[in-house]
Design an enzyme around this catalytic site. Structure first.
Site, PDB file in Angstrom:
ATOM      1  CD  GLU A 119      -3.416   8.629  -0.446  1.00 35.52           C
ATOM      2  OE1 GLU A 119      -2.707   9.684  -0.738  1.00 35.52           O
ATOM      3  OE2 GLU A 119      -3.179   8.076   0.858  1.00 35.52           O
ATOM      4  NE  ARG A 136      -6.979  12.269   6.444  1.00 35.38           N
ATOM      5  CZ  ARG A 136      -6.111  11.671   5.759  1.00 35.38           C
ATOM      6  NH1 ARG A 136      -5.430  11.929   4.913  1.00 35.38           N
ATOM      7  NH2 ARG A 136      -5.800  10.342   6.477  1.00 35.38           N
ATOM      8  CB  SER A 185      -5.624   5.184  -0.072  1.00 33.39           C
ATOM      9  OG  SER A 185      -5.234   5.523   1.161  1.00 33.39           O
ATOM     10  CG  LEU A 186      -5.628  -0.835   3.174  1.00 35.46           C
ATOM     11  CD1 LEU A 186      -4.167  -1.106   2.659  1.00 35.46           C
ATOM     12  CD2 LEU A 186      -5.750  -1.075   4.624  1.00 35.46           C
TER      13      LEU A 186
END
Length: 281
Positions: free
Chosen positions: A118, A33, A134-135
């Site tokens: 997060e 990203r 983060s999940l």
């Protein structure tokens, strides 16, 4: 527009309607990203527009409608049918990677305060915050935090020395807070975004100092407290970016290469003061 749409196979197009990610990374639209965000930022800077396009048309109506129902409906409200039209997009900036320092149970150095996901700095993610990270952090550390919190349920609850404190909300503080928040948002977009440089970060720090000097003296007002904490967090992010003389993951400094390793330390907040502490090695 969720990155999941790009992950499903949507194309990134520049202002001329041409795919460009092959010029930046062999994985094209599926690149990390930070690479994608920097590429989009670069392509936008080449044009006279403040956006590029995401093309999901080739994915087909059924897949888009079934997999991205909320996104499809949201775009329709904005007047765009993503099954037939290009989606104008701009890159989102991750201003900080880290957060509140915790142990492996999500515990902080403040009793009964836990942080997960997060908001936390657990030490298990790197310089790119990924949705899957983060999940998993929320699931793993959330479970561990609950278990640890349950151990202390029988302890006497914390009661302030002076009893309960009364807080107020005034129209003036709400208006002041909303104004400051908007200024900080614009300031970060312009100076603390995808690509950072010394002059922009210094400008942001000066503006934050000016806003701190204009804070309302209302210590028991909810929005006055929020405003002070907003500026404290903003200052810590900008100072962290200034101190970090390298580019790594989502932190891109224009005049510093990747992994320069010149940054040996961390930013801490002590008694409302933002300070840089070096790491001795």
């Amino acid at each position: 527009i969720s990155e999941a749409v790009r992950g499903e196979g949507a194309y990134l197009l520049n202002s001329d309607g041409q795919r460009f990610m092959s010029n930046y990374h062999e994985m094209e639209e599926l690149a990390p990203r930070d690479v994608v965000a920097k590429a989009i930022f670069t392509e936008i800077s080449k044009s006279n527009k403040n956006y590029i396009y995401l093309d999901a048309r080739h994915l087909g109506f059924n897949l888009i409608k079934d997999k991205f129902t909320n996104i499809y409906n949201f775009a329709l409200i904005e007047g765009i049918d993503i099954t037939e039209e290009l989606i104008p997009i701009a890159p989102a900036a991750h201003y900080s990677i880290g957060g509140i320092k915790t142990d492996t149970y999500g515990s902080t150095n403040i009793k009964r305060l836990f942080a997960i996901g997060e908001a936390a700095s657990t030490g298990v993610h790197g310089a790119n915050r990924l949705a899957s990270n983060s999940l998993l952090e929320c699931l793993v550390f959330g479970r561990r935090a609950i278990a640890k919190a349950n151990e202390n349920l029988s302890e006497e609850l914390f009661i302030p020395e002076n009893g309960s404190r009364k807080y107020i909300i005034s129209d003036s503080s709400l208006e002041h807070y909303n104004s400051t928040r908007q200024i900080v948002q614009n300031l970060f977009t312009e100076n603390v975004g995808i690509i950072r440089e010394e002059s922009g970060l210094q400008n942001a720090l000066e503006k934050i100092d000016e806003m701190k000097n204009k804070l309302l003296d209302m210590s028991n007002d909810i929005y006055s407290m929020r405003e002070r904490r907003l500026l404290m967090l903003a200052e810590s992010i900008v100072k962290s970016a200034l101190y970090r003389h390298e580019s790594r993951g989502s932190h891109q400094r224009r005049n510093y290469p990747y992994n320069a390793n010149e940054f040996l330390g961390h930013v801490v907040i002590k008694n409302s003061e933002i300070k840089f502490e070096k790491i001795n090695e």
